[in-house]
Design an enzyme around this catalytic site. Structure first.
Site, PDB file in Angstrom:
ATOM      1  N   LYS A   1       0.865  -1.230   0.017  1.00 30.88           N
ATOM      2  CA  LYS A   1       0.187  -0.010  -0.011  1.00 30.88           C
ATOM      3  C   LYS A   1       0.946   1.260   0.001  1.00 30.88           C
ATOM      4  CE  LYS A   1      -3.895  -0.747   2.103  1.00 30.88           C
ATOM      5  NZ  LYS A   1      -4.330  -1.118   3.326  1.00 30.88           N
TER       6      LYS A   1
ATOM      7  N   ARG B   1      -2.743   3.115   8.559  1.00 27.41           N
ATOM      8  CA  ARG B   1      -3.211   1.903   8.140  1.00 27.41           C
ATOM      9  C   ARG B   1      -1.904   0.949   7.809  1.00 27.41           C
ATOM     10  NH1 ARG B   1      -6.162   5.131   4.329  1.00 27.41           N
ATOM     11  NH2 ARG B   1      -8.278   4.184   4.075  1.00 27.41           N
TER      12      ARG B   1
ATOM     13  N   GLY C   1      -5.885 -10.359   8.875  1.00 26.56           N
ATOM     14  CA  GLY C   1      -5.248 -10.602  10.141  1.00 26.56           C
ATOM     15  C   GLY C   1      -4.418  -9.462  10.441  1.00 26.56           C
TER      16      GLY C   1
ATOM     17  N   MET D   1      -3.873  -5.313  10.913  1.00 24.93           N
ATOM     18  CA  MET D   1      -4.499  -4.225  11.591  1.00 24.93           C
ATOM     19  C   MET D   1      -5.492  -3.569  10.806  1.00 24.93           C
ATOM     20  SD  MET D   1      -3.184  -1.447  13.945  1.00 24.93           S
ATOM     21  CE  MET D   1      -3.809  -0.102  13.052  1.00 24.93           C
TER      22      MET D   1
ATOM     23  N   ARG E   1      -5.186  -0.102  -8.412  1.00 21.92           N
ATOM     24  CA  ARG E   1      -4.739  -1.435  -8.739  1.00 21.92           C
ATOM     25  C   ARG E   1      -5.344  -1.944 -10.028  1.00 21.92           C
ATOM     26  NH1 ARG E   1      -8.554  -3.792  -4.171  1.00 21.92           N
ATOM     27  NH2 ARG E   1     -10.504  -3.280  -5.241  1.00 21.92           N
TER      28      ARG E   1
ATOM     29  N   HIS F   1     -17.519 -43.396 -16.195  1.00 16.10           N
ATOM     30  CA  HIS F   1     -17.439 -43.456 -17.976  1.00 16.10           C
ATOM     31  C   HIS F   1     -18.081 -41.873 -18.252  1.00 16.10           C
ATOM     32  CE1 HIS F   1     -20.038 -44.604 -21.342  1.00 16.10           C
ATOM     33  NE2 HIS F   1     -18.772 -45.457 -21.662  1.00 16.10           N
TER      34      HIS F   1
ATOM     35  N   ARG G   1      -7.866 -41.860 -29.837  1.00 20.70           N
ATOM     36  CA  ARG G   1      -8.005 -43.208 -29.180  1.00 20.70           C
ATOM     37  C   ARG G   1      -9.044 -43.775 -29.939  1.00 20.70           C
ATOM     38  NH1 ARG G   1      -8.789 -38.863 -24.466  1.00 20.70           N
ATOM     39  NH2 ARG G   1      -9.609 -38.049 -26.503  1.00 20.70           N
TER      40      ARG G   1
ATOM     41  N   ARG H   1      -3.578 -43.609 -31.830  1.00 18.79           N
ATOM     42  CA  ARG H   1      -3.073 -44.828 -30.769  1.00 18.79           C
ATOM     43  C   ARG H   1      -3.568 -46.032 -31.199  1.00 18.79           C
ATOM     44  NH1 ARG H   1      -4.091 -43.786 -24.650  1.00 18.79           N
ATOM     45  NH2 ARG H   1      -6.177 -44.450 -25.205  1.00 18.79           N
TER      46      ARG H   1
ATOM     47  N   GLU I   1       4.275 -44.049 -21.144  1.00 17.27           N
ATOM     48  CA  GLU I   1       3.342 -43.996 -20.162  1.00 17.27           C
ATOM     49  C   GLU I   1       3.638 -45.120 -19.198  1.00 17.27           C
ATOM     50  OE1 GLU I   1      -0.570 -44.662 -21.634  1.00 17.27           O
ATOM     51  OE2 GLU I   1       0.094 -46.109 -23.077  1.00 17.27           O
TER      52      GLU I   1
ATOM     53  N   SER J   1       5.554 -39.814 -27.311  1.00 17.32           N
ATOM     54  CA  SER J   1       4.299 -39.205 -26.852  1.00 17.32           C
ATOM     55  C   SER J   1       4.061 -39.505 -25.153  1.00 17.32           C
ATOM     56  CB  SER J   1       3.171 -39.372 -27.470  1.00 17.32           C
ATOM     57  OG  SER J   1       1.871 -38.410 -27.049  1.00 17.32           O
TER      58      SER J   1
ATOM     59  N   ASP K   1      -1.383 -42.285 -17.455  1.00 19.34           N
ATOM     60  CA  ASP K   1      -1.160 -43.492 -16.891  1.00 19.34           C
ATOM     61  C   ASP K   1       0.401 -43.519 -15.910  1.00 19.34           C
ATOM     62  OD1 ASP K   1      -3.248 -44.740 -17.644  1.00 19.34           O
ATOM     63  OD2 ASP K   1      -2.238 -46.000 -19.124  1.00 19.34           O
TER      64      ASP K   1
ATOM     65  N   CYS L   1       0.285 -36.257 -24.145  1.00 19.70           N
ATOM     66  CA  CYS L   1      -1.117 -36.270 -24.561  1.00 19.70           C
ATOM     67  C   CYS L   1      -1.942 -36.785 -23.465  1.00 19.70           C
ATOM     68  CB  CYS L   1      -1.131 -37.215 -25.890  1.00 19.70           C
ATOM     69  SG  CYS L   1      -0.597 -38.938 -25.543  1.00 19.70           S
TER      70      CYS L   1
ATOM     71  N   TYR M   1       5.618 -30.650 -28.572  1.00 23.09           N
ATOM     72  CA  TYR M   1       4.391 -30.274 -28.544  1.00 23.09           C
ATOM     73  C   TYR M   1       3.618 -30.803 -27.234  1.00 23.09           C
ATOM     74  CZ  TYR M   1       3.428 -35.265 -29.912  1.00 23.09           C
ATOM     75  OH  TYR M   1       3.216 -36.582 -30.067  1.00 23.09           O
TER      76      TYR M   1
END
Lengths: 922, 922
Positions: free
Chosen positions: A25, A96, A105, A107, A342, A459, A565, A621, A792, A811, A816, A879, A899
């Protein structure tokens, strides 16, 4: 420390960047003052003084500190033309606290310090307002008593109420000068009674007591607890400064006012002052909401000169801070003061728009424009969301399982979802206790999914996220009764066809249609993301399983598909029966027959994906999950058989309930039309269904694994049943050949899951090479499909050098990999102990949401290092779900990945995060 | 290569160590010759010559090679006094292949080379034995034809049979000189017909053809396949040598003989010549077994001078080779020749005894004595085993699940095992379909365990191994019918009380009692192991869960207990009901009440362990498995409830079958005496049992996990339910205090399982410190229990530095670490794909048996390195099953571990392996 040490800095001299010394401040007040804003004069006592005080025996302030305070006060007196303790024209100040980091907490503020019996009279004379004077006095006594001397607030409040009641006044504003005078007197007595001393009349005594109280509050229990809780070390903040500032009053008449404003609209980003003000009022009054403030536009009419100055202030703030400001101002009798400023908090739309416009205005450069936008906030622009201006009470709450909001008619099974949704063209929400693979056609038909059981990895949640559809999972308050086609929540019944709204971003469920805001992929957002791509090192790819997913990912700016997938394709309603046929096959011939049916379907899927993304890479995959995941559970099958046996006993040509009939449609070879909800069922059909279910049940029992996560899956399956991978490889390569025959440039990449040794890769590579040679010979096209591996399994990290000899790219499958590194089963951990671990800070984050740098990340870094030892140009990607998480993306950048791949709607988030990563690690 | 290159070495000049140049056999012949043994003269053509031949266009032998052969042959002629091709006194030789490594597929031996129509007459004249001459001739023609010219054996054999039949002779020995002459003539015709050329008469032509045939055989398909299959590279063996050696004959009359002998008894190790011989016979005759050979002792009577020379030969062999030799000899007309020698293969008893005696004799030093014993062979000395001299056909076969053999009466449930075994004192074998925790009292009562279902990691296998009792698991041919108290194998019925024998080392099951050999922990073995301890760096500790285990481990020389699995204590019959009470507790109070009952029991267990092992360290692992493992499965409980409900309907005071009654004894609070097999059951008791089972069923459903291996277990459980670890810590510390109060020096160590972050260790450490302070205050004893952690989660390896700050020692749990590193669930992998992976060489070994150095081992090395970065003296151990596996122990030594821990009977194996590791890495 010597006598010449400087403990106190005027706002005109303190270093606005030195928050450590002056507190946040204090530094802010110094900076505002020094850039020429009209800040009421004042000064800052340093945090060093605080530490000196606390370290000293008996907590003594530094020897010469109060002397420096007196000198500063003289300067303030000169600047204001008032005198501290001057009975004629008294100077009043606020006191202040303020440390380097803001923390609760510490003052509270003391206002109007400097008032006593004498100066009060002077103040009343100066202002000509007795009520104002006593009001200021009673506030000071209470604040000083409470804050500096620990007099309980309730005692003051009781006296206050007593006077109000005696005068028969209900609102504070109704209190007269006389009433307030009485209150002041009563407060002085309270002070005397509670502290055993008279209220101090010497303003410097008041000031010194207040300063010490601020210092002491640094070691107060609440402040100490807070610092420990949030790990705030003395490096980050040590001691508190004390800010002493001349009081200014917006309640000195109709030429006075107080207000708050944003330099630009925080909701839209529009480049126009935005805010509100109250005439003849104090800041507290704006907060209290007793009077309705006016829009800032009005000021031009009410106080044109002040409006002009405010516009000037706005320009000065932005040109200095290079950021939209949220500031407080007070007008005291025609003079405009700036009390605080601010950086403005804005929503994502506003952040993006202001970024672009501020760059255009030359206020900031592109780098700054990118860095000021928090990538995670972008997400809110990319999903439909509930209108924040509408407040409706939710009916129930579940887990926020897939973001976005959706409204539609409730349906309680997948077939009805298709009927009402796809065929009648209505918006529907699929409501289930939990979902299974055979509900997948319902997902396609529905706007959103709501389940009463299961967590964020159920699921329903996983599939909905994959499709980018909103999902609320595990809303346990809802009881779903499929038989009666209704759901009960508390006393309320939701019947089929009733409209509900779900918000997958917070888990809320509402009755009826709640107004929604559609996502905006604005021109400004596109510009920002293009800038992001220019600076980012990491390319952002998308996880996409279908051509629809792919098209959407493209819209979001994906540079390719990083993970497709294939098993998701297996779950589609027209394929699952064939997949089950493949699984329950007893011989290679039977299995091959099922695979032969799947081949053209998969080839078509892949071709469409390649075409959609051309010429971008598409990474496929090979089959990953244990095959029993395509079958219902043992218990489900036992229940089904039970039900079907009952059905058999009661059928004999009768019309039966749809709910039981739906059990039939998984029997391979039978055709079932979910649209025809009631139909005649032959005994033969039921018998056949029972038989099929029994075959499945036997297979489920054979395939059951103790730890499926560590089971017979991925490449292990591919090597055990080479005909499955063979089919997939052929589908990929034939799809590539078909594209090639159309003259399209496509870049398929295939990758092998769950690899733990190079030998596995060699086996699959050999398979691929043989099929490739065959397809090339048959089609005459040369194929270029690249060969990569998932990393993985922990051992794959350890063997990255040897795997690098076989693979063209790596990748990281961090979902996993995280499970294996922690030995945490995600589903079990998130339901059993992980929340407790996070709560007790045993683990700081959920490692399935935030990539664990110290464990999983360390493994990844080793793998990158060892892999590049063999192939220095080896391409690495990620991935797992972490690929869309900004903090994790930053790690990926540092770890040298090439990537990241994430779900479609997170692609923009990831693009921006990748840019941040590059900029922050320049 | 120049003309002066040496392609051929006489036995007298070749370097006996240079197997690469001379082949194994050639080098051996040279060495024997040069140490003065009477080897028939001869020479070796080098592997270099072979490679030169194969590399040359049209496969030409080196220019001057045959010239060198002729020169060598002259020397042989001089030494033997015979002439190669000399019609008067012909020299005959053998031709053999021999590469650096012995491998099948290489060329067979050609004998009697040098015979032709002329020299045959000379040979007959010299020996005066026409039959001998023609016999030698026909053998040579066949071998030469077959081996050097590829004439099929069958054609020769057919002619041989034709002559035999025509002469009406059944045995070869019955063939006359005339018959053999006819055979020779027919063979020459066969040769001419098949090769299109006459049988070569020039001995040098015979020789050159044979040498080339040997060279060619190096590139023969079988040899090439073999080298590829077993990964034999050209570094290890490249090309074959050719050995040419003078023929000697043991069939030249009663002053001739042939035999094989060991320099010491390979069955007992006794320091005495051991072997057998045949007078007037050829080596082949001993192998063919037509005549029964005589024990070598007899030679002293039959040919005293030869016996004396043989004793001399024996001494010379041992003093040269410093190892027991297995050698072949021939006596030709009173001259003793040594034809071959190699290190003798012996059983473990003999290896150990000879090691000790040869050290005493000064023949070898202790290091050599240790290194010549294969640690894995020791194991056969440590379990009872079936007498190898008895051959019985097994009745069935299962998996070798826990080594050792046992015989006893078959019993089909645990209660009957206690009744017959413990109470009647009979030896029993517990036969079950599969075992469960509630069968544990049956394990204690039985000599061995046989199951018809489950693998090497089934409950039966794991528990039996832990107890060191033999177990055959998964003998699928056996159908167990508990109701009828019998088992059916094929057509055979085993009734309760029938004696059976099981061999847990190979999985065989026999009807009746098969004679057994008890294990011998001989004085010699103790001496060898003491030497081993002197040189080993790794200390060997034992895994032991009970005082009985501990006492046995001590006998085996364990230096302490490296792993005590407290959950094994929970499974004991008197405790399981309390443990279940603890698990099904709904409130902290209920759980605490159960724990209060367990505390004194565990304290007693620990005190006895400490006392047994004092002053050696005892390492106790806090509770590790997921708690649902103490409950029966869902399906089991559903079945039980079903049965009990039937029982309830039929009871009402009736006498019921024991098999159903046994279901009752798990109901906490009920007392059940398994000895009283038939008793009256009250309805109330049944109702109570149903209720209890239902509570358990509900709990099982709540606790069920998708992947229990990665589930809520170990320290995660300990932090979720601090009262459980609290009880265990208190039991350990109070037991230590009790020992201290008796003045005993004990060294307890406790370790925390499944740790993934230092924060977990801090929580448990704090718990321990608080309880320790309390126990110290109450007892007045200062406690020294050390605090360590398991390293069995991958992340613990990655965070070894930070864990090292909290722990005093690390113990690698390589069973779990291997599962997590490979993402293999052991139970699933070993049943589903691992055997196929091993068979196809995708993985060389089963990583659960042989520590995977490249993956798991690499992680361990990183952990050791990073842990010692923080605490250079940090102690590291291993307590997975690998801790008893020699190859893995060698790795542990190299990785810098301090100790290994393994099951009791493997302790001696591990001690020797630890010594090997130290000696081989000096």
């Amino acid at each position: 420390m010597t006598d010449t040490h400087q403990w106190v800095y005027a706002f005109t001299e303190g270093d606005g960047k030195n928050k450590k010394l002056l507190g946040g401040k204090g530094a802010n007040l110094c900076e505002m003052t020094q850039i020429g804003l009209n800040v009421p004069p004042g000064f800052v006592i340093t945090t060093e003084a605080c530490l000196h005080y606390l370290d000293a025996e008996n907590n003594a302030v530094p020897a010469d500190m109060m002397q420096q305070v007196r000198e500063q006060m003289k300067t303030v007196e000169e600047l204001t033309g008032k005198g501290f303790g001057d009975p004629e024209n008294p100077l009043l100040v606020s006191v202040r606290s303020g440390s380097a980091l803001s923390m609760p907490g510490m003052m509270d503020t003391i206002l109007n310090l400097g008032l006593n019996e004498e100066t009060l009279r002077g103040e009343i004379e100066q202002t000509g307002d007795e009520r104002f004077g006593y009001d200021a006095y009673r506030r000071f006594i209470q604040l000083f008593g409470k804050v500096a001397m620990n007099v309980p607030d309730e005692i003051f409040d009781a006296e206050f109420e007593a006077v109000k009641q005696a005068a028969n006044i209900s609102e504070d504003v109704g209190l007269s000068a006389e009433n307030l005078k009485e209150i002041s007197e009563r407060f002085l007595t309270v002070f005397q009674d509670h502290t055993g001393r008279a209220f101090p009349q010497d303003p410097y005594e008041q000031l010194e007591i207040s300063i010490k109280a601020v210092f002491n509050s640094w070691m107060g229990k609440r402040a100490v607890d807070y610092r420990r809780e949030f790990g705030i070390t003395s490096d980050m903040a040590n001691g508190t400064a004390v800010n002493i500032c001349t009081m200014v009053f917006g309640n000195r008449g109709n030429d006075s006012a107080t207000g708050v404003a944003f330099t630009r609209n925080p909701g839209t980003g529009e480049n126009k002052l935005y805010g509100e003000y109250l005439v003849n009022a104090q800041g507290e009054d704006v907060v209290a909401g007793i009077r309705t403030p006016k829009a800032i536009d009005k000021l031009t009419d009410e106080m044109p000169e002040m409006a002009r100055q405010l516009a000037e202030l706005r320009d000065r703030l932005e040109s200095h801070y290079h950021e939209v400001q949220d500031f407080e101002f007070t007008i005291e009798r025609g003079t405009l003061y700036c009390l605080q400023t601010r950086n403005g908090k804005m929503n994502a739309v506003a952040m993006v728009r202001t970024s672009v416009e501020m760059v255009e205005e030359g206020l900031i450069d592109k780098k700054q424009a990118l860095l000021r936008i928090d990538p995670t906030h972008l997400e809110q622009m990319l999903y439909p969301r509930l209108d924040q201006n509408v407040t409706v009470e939710p009916l129930a709450q579940g887990l926020p399982a897939s973001p976005g909001a959706a409204a539609g008619r409730a349906v309680f099974d997948a077939d009805r979802a298709v009927l009402q949704g796809k065929e009648r063209g209505e918006a529907v929400i699929l409501v289930r206790e939990e979902t299974k693979p055979e509900d997948i056609h319902g997902f396609f038909a529905a706007q959103g999914i709501l389940t009463s059981r299961g967590g964020k990895t159920s699921h329903a949640a996983v599939v909905a996220r994959g499709m980018g559809k909103p999902c609320v999972a595990g809303a346990e308050g809802i009881h779903v009764d499929v038989q009666r086609r209704e759901a009960i929540v508390g006393g309320q019944i939701i019947k089929e066809g009733d409209v509900i709204t779900i918000d997958g971003s917070n888990g809320n469920v509402y009755l009826g249609k709640v107004p929604m805001v559609e996502p905006e992929f604005t021109t400004e957002l596109n510009r920002v993301l293009d800038w992001a791509d220019d600076v980012a090192y990491l390319r952002v790819m998308a996880n996409a399983d279908t051509p629809t997913d792919a098209a959407r990912a493209l819209k979001f700016g994906a540079k390719g598909i990083g993970l497709c997938r294939t098993e998701r394709m297996f779950n589609a309603v027209d394929r699952l029966p064939i997949v089950i046929e493949m699984i329950v096959a007893e011989t290679l011939e039977q299995r091959q027959a099922a695979l032969d049916k799947l081949l053209p379907i998969q080839r078509g899927d892949f071709r469409m994906l390649f075409e959609t993304m051309a010429p971008r890479p598409v990474t496929i995959r090979l089959l990953d999950p244990p095959i029993h995941e395509f079958l219902p559970t043992e218990r489900q099958l036992m229940d089904d058989i039970d039900q079907l046996e009952h059905l058999r006993d009661s059928v004999k040509g009768m019309e039966v309930l749809n709910s039981s009939v739906s059990l039939l449609h998984l029997a391979p070879g039978t055709e079932f039309n979910p649209a025809a909800s009631r139909e005649l069922v032959s005994l033969e059909l039921v018998e056949q269904a029972i038989k099929t279910k029994q075959v499945m049940l036997n297979k489920v029992r054979v395939l059951t694994e103790v730890n499926p996560m560590l089971g017979h899956r991925g490449v292990r399956l591919g090597i055990t049943f080479p005909e499955i991978y063979g089919m997939q490889l052929r589908a990929i390569l034939e799809a590539e050949a078909e594209c090639a025959s159309k003259g399209m440039e496509v870049h398929p990449q295939m990758m092998v899951p769950q690899v733990c040794t190079a030998q596995e890769l060699k086996v699959v590579k050999k398979m691929m090479d043989e099929i490739k040679a065959d397809v090339e010979a048959k089609t005459g096209h040369q194929l270029n499909c690249r060969f990569g591996t998932m990393i993985e399994v922990v051992r794959a990290c350890m063997r990255a050098d040897s795997l690098a000899e076989e693979a063209e790219f790596f990748s990281f499958g961090t979902n996993d990999l995280t499970q294996a590194t922690f030995s945490f089963s995600r589903e079990d951990a998130e339901n059993k102990f992980l929340p407790m671990y996070n709560q007790n800070q045993i683990l700081h984050d959920n490692p399935f949401e935030v990539l664990d740098e110290k464990g999983v990340g360390k493994l990844m870094k080793l793998a990158v290092e060892w892999g590049r030892d063999i192939k220095p140009k080896m391409s690495f990607g990620i991935c797992g779900e972490h690929g869309g998480h900004p903090q994790s993306i930053e790690f990926c950048h540092r770890a040298g990945l090439n990537y990241v791949s994430c779900s479609g709607p997170r692609v923009p988030v990831a693009r921006l995060a990748a840019a941040h990563a590059a900029l922050l690690n320049e």
